[in-house]
Scaffold this active site. Structure first.
Site: not given
Lengths: 656, 603
Positions: B68, B70, B72-73, B157, B178, B203, B414
C-alpha cells in the site's frame, strides 16, 4: 463433453457446456428482436396508435381485431412487448452449476433462468458487467412498468391462427414461449447470485474445472472465458473487439492452445466500418442542428454511448455546436454516467492513466460540468421545463417499441427537419420504424458494431490455433442478403462445427490424463530405474484418495501385525499386498551363465533352439528355457533353488 | 527438501521500513520497500547490500510487490530502483500506483527542499521508478513468469491496500501488508480465501491489543473534539493526507451536520481536494455502503471542511485542523503543534501509531519538554490524546485472518518484539502451528513438503475409482498399482500394460513349472477332482475351476495330473504359473507336496 445450444441468436448466445461432471451455462442472452412485432408503448396517450384498425383476415374468417392492429401495411400485436427466451426444454435448468457472463448485453435473460426454475447455482461476472447489467435490466423494467398494459394478447399465438397471419408474424418462431418482462424483484434475486470475478482470476469449480475470465475489449468489464482442467481447455469467445475504444484491450494470448474454441458474438455489421460510421454520425448530427432540426439517437444507456459522447466532446466546438443542448434521458442515465467513471481498472491504458492525475477517465464529466450534456430520468419532471430545441436527444430503447424514445418519435416524426440516427446494430432500422410510417423525419443508419469482423477473427484463429471451432451456423455461410460475399463467413480447416437453436453437439474430446498428487512420503519411497536414455520408470503401489474431485496417492499403510494365534489359513484369505510387476527385456545368455557360475551352478549344458537356448542344470536336474521374450524355469522339489534362479533371472529384467 | 526463506530487511521486530525478502521455489521476491520515519540517516532505508554487495538488484530479484501507499511501505522504492538499481517488475494496485508517487514527491520535498539534504532521489527518479510499476487488480492471478504467480486480496487498511498470495508450484506464501479486519467508515474489511499457504507473513502492530468497538472509539473522539471546541480550544489532528484523514473527515462532517456546529474545520495541504478526488474515482475500493450510494451522494464531497492556510493558525477562537504528516515529525502538523503547544486549552489528538524517535511518539509517552532543533526546548502544555484509529488488525483480527487462510506456519513482522512474543505464544497454542518472528537481517527457514503432481491415465483412475467404491474402507485400504514414467519434466502414471506399450517394450514372460509327485490310489481324473476339492476347501475367495480338458485352474495357475507308466498310483501333478502369480504358485506347490488328505471324495 457436450454442448447444448439454447439460443439461435449469434450475438445473444446461451449455451450449456457439460464438462467433467460440471454443467456450465455460457451467457444468458435475451433475444429482444421479438418486440418488433409489437406496437410501441407510448408514454402519453397517442391518438394515432389508439385509432389503428384491428386485423381481420381477408376472408373474414379470423377476427383478431382486439389483439392485432394494422399500421402502415403491417400487422402488430397490441400488447405488452414480449421477449424470445432461451430454450428451456432442452435440458433441466435446475442442474446448471454455474453461469458465466461475458458482457452486460449477454445477461438479460438471467432472471428467466435463475428464478422459478429450481436453479441453485452461482453466476460469475465482472463488477462492471454486474453493475451496468443491473442498470440495463432496471431500465427495461422501468420502461415496461411505467406504461402498464392490462391486456395480454394470446389468441394470435394459437398455431392454427398464427399460420393464417401475414408475415413476419406468421414466421415468428416459438411464439408460445415468448414472455413478458420480469420485475425488479426477480432482477434483484437473480443478481444476488452473482459472484464477482476479476480478469485472469482463477475460479475453481468443485475441484474439477477451473474457469477464468479474460478481457475481451468489447465493453466495460466484458470477458471471454477459459474453461479448463489440467489437460483440456475450452475457450469461450463472445463479443470481442480489437478496436481501441474505452475498454481494456482484448487478451488474445491466453486463448492459445485450446482444444475447442466456441466462437460467438461477431459483428452484426460486417460491412460497416465503425470509424466511418462515427464520422457519418457526427456530420449528420451537425447538419441537422444547423438546419434547425432536432436529432434523436435511440441507444442503450451504456456502451457505445460513451464513445459517442467522447467523439462529440472533441467535435462540438469545431462544429459550432457549443450552445446546442445534449440530453440523455433514461431512468439510469445518471447512474450509467457515474459508474463509467469509477471502473478505472477495466479501462484502456489511456483512460487509466487519467485517473492517476486524478481526473475522470471519460470527458462526459466535463460535458456535464459545463452544462452541455444534461441527463434526466424521464421526459416528465425537470426535463419538460429545461427542454430547448433544436437539440440532440440520446434515449432508449433502440427497438423504438418502449421507453422515452417512443415519445420523441411521435413528437418529431412529422417534420422533415428532424433526423433519427440509428447507432445500435441490434435491430433492423426499417423494422424498428415500421409502426411510425409514414415518417417525414430523416433517417440515418450508422450502426456502430465494434465486435470482431470475419477478417479479424480469421487472423485471431490463426494466431491462437484451436483444434476445433464451434460457432453459430450463421457464420458458416455468407449473409443471406449478400450470398456472393464468401469473405463474410468462416472458412477453417477443419471446418467449424455449426450449431443452431436446440442443437446438441458432441465435442471432439478424449480425456486421457487426470492430475493426481503423490504425497511426499510416497514420492520419497519410489525407486526410479532408467529404461532408456532420459526415461525412467518406477512402479507405484499406493492408496488412492479422491475428495472434492482432487486425487491424492499415499503410501499403503503397513498391515497391523497378525496375532500369533491366528491360523495360516486365515492369512491366506487376505489378498496379496502387492501384485508382481510386469517384466520386460531379455536375459543374455553369457551374462546369465556367468551369474549362475558365481552362485555355484557350474554344470550347465546349453542347447540351442529355434527361439533361444535351453539350459540344463545337470546336477540339479533343472531346465531353464531362455527366449527373447520369455523365460521358463522347470524345477521340481527344490524350492530354494527355484527362488534363487527366479531372483537371478529377475536381475536382468526391468520391472513395470 | 524444499524450503522457503524469509528475511526481513526492515519491519523485523520493528515498525517502519517494511522490506521483506522471500525465497520460494528458486524465486526471490521483495515485499514492500519502505522507509523508517524515526531516522534521518542510513537507517532510514533498508540495507540492500544484504541482497548484493555491489551491482544492481535486478539479477537477484524476480519481482517487487508493494502492499500500500504508506511511506513506511513504499518510501524507499525510488532509492532502491533508481539509485541501487532494479529494472524488474514492481507490482501494486491501481490506487497505490496513483497515490504512491504523490506521497513520495511530498516526502522528497520535505527532505530535500526543507531540510536541505542531498544525495536523495529526485522527482525524475520517482517518475522513472513508477514506469516500472505493473498495476495489479484484486483477485487477478498475475503470472510473473512461467512458475511464479501472485494474486492480490483486499486488505482494508487504506485505499488500495492489498494482501498478496505468492505461489510457485504447490508452495505458497501470503503477505498481509497492513490490514484491517473490521470495516470502518470508508473502507471494507480485509478478506482472503482458504488458500492454506505454507507461511502467512502478518503485520502485528496491535499484537497485544484487543480494541473496543469502533463506535465507542468514535464517540470518544467526537466527545473530546466537541469539549475542546466548547471551551474555545483549538484541536490539532495530525494525519497522513490519505487514509485515516478521510475517515475522520466523514465522521466530523456528519457530526457537525447533526449538531449544527459552526466552528471551522480545516484540512491542511493542497492535497485534500486531490486526495478526495482519488477516493471518488476509486470508489470501488471503499466500503459497501459508500459504493452503493455514491451515485446519489458522494461521501467524499465535504461541506464543512475547508482548505487551511498557514495564517489561520493564529486566528482566535476554536477550530479543528487536520494537518500532515501524522507523526509530527516534520511539515505543517509540526509547525502548528509548536504554535499551539503552549496553551492548555488546546488539544492534539493522535489518531494513529507513531514510530520511535518522532515527536508524536515522545508526547504520547508523556514527555512534556521537547528538545527542538537548535537546542531550544518546547513546553508541551496542551492536552495530548491518543485514539487508535489507525486501521490495523488487533490480536483478535490477526487470529481471525489465520482462521480464514489456514496457514501451515506463521511469521510476524511490523510490530514490537515484546508484543510479538506474546502473540506468537498465543498463536502456537491456539493453532498448533510454528510461529516465527525474525529480526532484521535474520532468516527464518521453513521446510515445505510439497506433493508431486503427476498425470494419471484416466482409464487407470476410473478403474480404481470404480473398484474402490464411493467410500474408502479404513480397515482394508485398497491399493492401486501402476507405473510412473518420468520423461523430461513430465510425470505420467499409467497401468503397467500401458507403460509397456508407451515405452515400446516387449513383455518378458517368466514362467515356472514344477512337478509334484504323490501317491494317490485313484484314476487320474479322480485325483484331479480330489485336488480341486482340496484346494476349494483351502482357498476362500479365489477363482478355482475344474475345466473339461482335464486341468484345474486356480486363478491363472494350471494344474494337470499324470501317472507314471510303472505305478498307476504314483501321480505327477504338473503346476505351471507365471511370475505374476508367484506367491500363489509357490504356495500351491508347497501345499500339494504335503499330499492330499484322506477323507476327500473322489468324484
Amino acid at each position: 463433453m457436450k454442448l447444448y445450444c439454447l439460443s439461435g441468436h449469434p450475438t445473444l448466445p446461451c449455451n450449456v457446456l457439460k464438462f467433467k461432471s460440471t454443467t456450465i451455462m455460457l451467457d444468458c442472452g435475451l433475444d429482444t428482436t421479438s418486440v418488433l412485432n409489437f406496437l410501441p408503448l407510448p408514454l402519453v396517450h397517442s391518438p394515432r396508435l389508439s385509432k389503428l384498425p384491428g386485423w381481420i383476415s381477408k376472408d373474414g374468417t379470423i377476427n383478431l381485431e382486439k389483439e392485432l392492429k394494422e399500421c402502415a401495411g403491417r400487422v402488430f400485436v397490441d400488447s405488452q412487448p414480449e421477449f424470445c427466451l432461451p430454450e428451456k426444454e432442452l435440458l433441466d435448468l435446475s442442474t446448471i452449476d454455474v453461469i458465466l457472463i461475458s458482457n452486460y448485453h449477454c445477461m438479460m435473460a438471467l432472471p428467466y433462468i435463475t428464478e422459478h426454475t429450481g436453479f441453485t447455482g452461482t453466476v460469475y461476472a465482472t463488477e462492471p458487467t454486474l453493475q451496468i447489467g443491473r442498470l440495463l435490466m432496471e431500465e427495461v423494467v422501468n420502461f415496461m412498468e411505467r406504461v402498464p398494459k392490462a391486456q395480454s394478447a394470446t389468441s394470435w399465438k394459437n398455431k392454427d391462427m398464427q399460420r393464417m397471419l401475414p408475415g413476419p408474424l406468421k414466421d415468428a418462431v416459438d411464439v408460445w414461449t415468448w414472455k413478458r418482462c420480469y420485475g425488479m424483484q426477480e432482477v434483484n434475486s437473480a443478481l444476488s447470485r452473482v459472484q464477482l470475478v476479476g480478469y485472469s482470476q482463477k475460479v475453481e469449480l468443485f475441484g474439477a474445472v477451473q474457469v477464468s475470465p479474460l478481457s475481451s475489449g468489447y465493453s466495460l468489464g466484458s470477458s471471454n472465458w477459459i474453461i479448463q482442467s489440467h489437460h483440456e481447455k475450452v475457450a469461450y469467445v463472445s463479443g470481442s473487439s480489437l478496436l481501441t475504444t474505452h475498454p481494456q484491450p482484448m487478451d488474445q494470448s491466453s486463448l492459445k492452445n485450446s482444444d475447442v474454441l466456441i466462437l460467438t458474438g461477431l459483428t452484426q455489421m460486417p460491412t460497416a466500418n465503425p470509424d466511418g460510421m462515427l464520422g457519418e454520425f457526427c456530420s449528420n448530427l451537425a447538419m441537422t442542428i444547423r438546419a434547425g432540426g432536432n436529432v434523436l439517437v435511440p441507444c442503450y444507456s451504456s456502451g457505445v454511448i460513451y464513445d459517442l459522447l467522447e467523439c462529440l466532446y472533441q467535435f462540438i466546438d469545431s462544429a459550432n455546436l457549443g450552445t446546442t443542448p445534449f440530453y440523455f434521458i433514461s431512468p439510469v442515465a445518471n447512474s450509467s454516467l457515474e459508474f463509467s467513471q469509477i471502473f478505472a481498472e477495466w479501462l484502456c491504458h489511456n483512460k487509466q492513466s487519467k485517473v492517476y492525475l486524478p481526473e475522470p477517465p471519460f470527458p462526459h464529466a466535463e460535458l456535464i460540468q459545463t452544462n452541455k450534456l444534461k441527463h434526466y430520468p424521464s421526459i416528465h419532471g425537470d426535463f419538460s421545463s429545461d427542454f430547448r430545441q433544436p437539440c440532440v436527444v440520446f434515449t432508449g430503447h433502440p427497438s423504438l417499441r418502449f421507453g422515452d424514445v417512443v415519445h420523441f418519435m411521435e413528437l418529431w416524426g412529422k417534420s422533415g427537419l428532424n433526423t433519427i440516427i440509428f447507432t445500435e446494430p441490434d435491430f433492423s432500422y426499417l423494422d424498428a420504424l415500421a409502426p411510425y410510417q409514414p415518417l417525414a423525419m430523416k433517417c440515418v443508419y450508422c450502426p456502430i458494431d465494434t465486435r470482431l469482423n470475419f477478417h479479424q477473427v480469421a487472423k485471431l484463429l490463426k494466431e491462437v490455433q484451436p483444434l476445433h471451432v464451434v460457432c453459430p451456423e450463421q457464420y458458416t455461410q455468407p449473409p443471406m442478403t449478400q450470398s456472393h460475399r464468401s469473405d463474410l463467413m468462416l472458412e477453417l480447416q477443419p471446418p467449424p462445427m455449426p450449431y443452431r437453436r436446440c442443437s446438441v453437439l458432441n465435442l471432439p474430446f478424449r480425456r486421457r490424463y487426470e492430475r493426481v498428487y503423490i504425497l511426499p512420503e510416497l514420492a520419497q519411497s519410489l525407486v526410479p530405474t532408467e529404461v532408456k536414455p532420459g526415461v525412467s520408470i518406477a512402479t507405484v503401489s499406493a492408496v488412492l484418495h479422491s475428495k472434492d474431485n482432487k486425487h491424492t496417492l499415499q503410501s499403503v499403510p503397513k498391515p497391523p501385525p497378525v496375532p500369533p494365534t491366528k491360523k495360516r489359513k486365515r492369512v491366506m484369505e487376505e489378498p496379496p499386498v502387492a501384485p508382481k510387476p510386469l517384466l520386460s527385456g531379455a536375459v543374455p545368455l553369457e551374462a546369465f551363465l556367468a551369474t549362475l557360475q558365481k552362485h555355484g551352478i557350474t554344470e550347465v549344458k546349453v542347447e540351442e533352439t529355434a527361439e533361444g537356448h535351453i539350459l540344463h542344470l545337470q546336477a540339479e536336474d533343472t531346465l531353464i528355457q531362455l527366449e527373447e521374450d520369455g523365460t521358463h524355469i522347470v524345477c521340481d522339489n527344490n524350492e530354494p533353488l527355484r527362488t534363487t534362479l527366479r531372483d537371478l533371472v529377475l536381475r536382468f529384467l526391468q520391472k513395470l | 527438501m524444499p524450503e522457503i526463506k524469509v528475511t526481513p530487511l526492515g519491519a523485523g521486530q520493528d515498525v517502519g521500513r517494511s522490506c521483506i525478502l522471500v525465497s520460494i521455489g528458486g524465486k526471490n521476491i521483495m515485499l514492500d520497500c519502505g522507509m523508517h520515519m524515526g531516522y534521518n540517516d542510513d537507517r532510514r532505508f533498508p540495507d540492500f547490500s544484504y541482497v548484493t554487495q555491489n551491482g544492481r538488484l535486478t539479477d537477484f530479484l524476480d519481482c517487487v510487490i508493494i502492499s500500500h501507499f504508506h511511506l513506511d511501505h513504499c518510501g524507499a522504492l525510488p532509492y532502491m530502483s533508481e539509485m541501487v538499481g532494479y529494472d524488474g517488475p514492481i507490482y501494486m494496485t491501481h490506487p497505490t500506483k496513483a497515490i504512491c508517487p504523490i506521497l513520495l514527491e511530498d516526502f522528497r520535498k520535505i527532505t530535500v527542499d526543507k531540510k536541505g539534504e542531498t544525495n536523495f532521489f529526485t522527482s525524475q527518479m520517482i517518475k522513472d521508478c513508477m514506469k516500472k510499476v505493473v498495476p495489479l487488480n484484486l483477485h487477478q492471478t498475475v503470472q510473473v513468469d512461467d512458475e511464479l504467480e501472485i494474486k492480490a486480496y483486499y486488505a482494508g487498511h487504506v485505499l488500495g491496500a492489498a494482501m498478496v498470495h505468492i505461489k510457485v508450484g504447490s508452495e505458497s506464501v501470503v503477505y498481509t501488508g497492513d490490514y484491517n479486519m473490521t470495516p470502518d467508515r470508508h473502507l471494507g474489511a480485509a478478506w482472503i480465501d482458504k488458500c492454506r499457504p505454507d507461511i502467512l507473513i502478518s503485520e502485528s502492530t496491535y499484537a497485544t491489543t484487543i480494541r473496543d468497538s469502533k463506535r465507542c472509539r468514535e464517540r470518544d473522539f467526537l466527545k473530546k473534539v466537541h469539549e475542546s471546541i466548547e471551551r474555545g480550544g483549538k484541536v490539532l489532528i495530525p494525519v497522513f493526507a490519505l487514509g485515516r484523514a478521510q475517515e475522520l473527515c466523514i465522521l466530523l462532517e456528519t457530526f457537525w451536520e447533526r449538531m449544527n456546529l459552526k466552528a471551522p474545520i480545516y484540512f491542511s495541504t493542497g492535497l485534500t481536494e486531490k486526495a478526495n478526488h482519488y477516493y471518488k474515482l476509486f470508489i470501488t475500493w471503499t466500503n459497501q455502503k459508500i459504493r452503493k450510494t455514491f451515485v446519489q451522494r458522494n461521501m467524499f464531497e465535504f461541506k464543512h471542511i475547508k482548505a487551511f492556510d498557514r495564517s489561520y493558525a493564529d486566528n482566535p477562537g476554536p477550530m479543528v485542523v487536520f494537518a500532515t504528516p501524522g507523526m509530527l515529525h516534520a511539515g505543517q502538523s509540526l509547525q502548528i503543534f509548536k504554535k499551539w503547544a503552549g496553551n492548555e486549552k488546546n488539544m492534539v489528538i493522535m489518531p494513529g501509531y507513531c514510530v520511535q524517535g518522532t515527536i508524536g511518539h515522545k508526547i504520547l509517552n508523556g514527555q512534556r519538554k521537547l528538545e527542538m532543533e537548535g537546542r531550544a526546548t518546547l513546553d508541551v502544555k496542551l492536552q495530548v490524546e491518543y485514539m487508535s484509529f489507525s486501521a490495523h488488525a488487533d490480536a483478535k483480527g490477526i487470529m481471525q485472518l489465520i482462521r480464514m487462510a489456514e496457514p501451515r506456519n506463521m511469521l510476524l513482522v511490523h510490530g514490537e518484539a515484546a508484543k510479538m512474543e506474546f502473540l506468537k505464544g498465543k498463536i502456537e497454542q491456539e493453532f498448533s502451528i510454528d510461529c516465527y518472528m525474525p529480526a532484521n537481517g535474520e532468516t527464518a527457514t521453513v521446510k515445505t513438503n510439497p506433493s508431486v503432481p503427476v498425470d494419471m491415465s484416466v482409464n487407470l483412475l476410473k478403474r480404481e475409482m470404480a473398484l474402490g467404491g464411493p467410500l474408502p474402507d479404513p480397515k482394508r485400504p485398497r491399493s492401486m498399482h501402476g507405473t510412473l514414467i518420468m520423461k523430461e519434466s513430465s510425470l505420467k502414471l499409467v497401468s503397467s500394460e500401458q507403460a509397456l506399450k508407451e515405452l515400446g517394450l516387449n513383455e518378458h514372460q517368466l514362467r515356472f513349472t514344477c512337478r509334484v509327485a504323490l501317491q494317490d490310489p485313484y484314476s487320474d481324473s479322480e485325483t484331479l477332482h480330489r485336488v480341486y476339492t482340496h484346494l476349494k476347501s483351502l482357498l476362500k475367495g479365489y477363482t478355482i475351476q475344474h475345466l473339461p480338458d482335464g486341468t484345474v485352474m486356480v486363478e491363472s495357475i494350471v494344474i494337470k495330473v499324470s501317472s507314471s507308466a510303472e505305478d498307476a498310483n504314483a501321480k505327477i501333478l504338473l503346476l505351471s504359473w507365471s511370475y505374476q502369480d508367484e506367491d500363489l504358485g509357490s504356495f500351491l506347490s508347497s501345499v500339494l507336496k504335503k499330499g492330499l488328505p484322506s477323507g476327500l471324495p473322489k468324484m
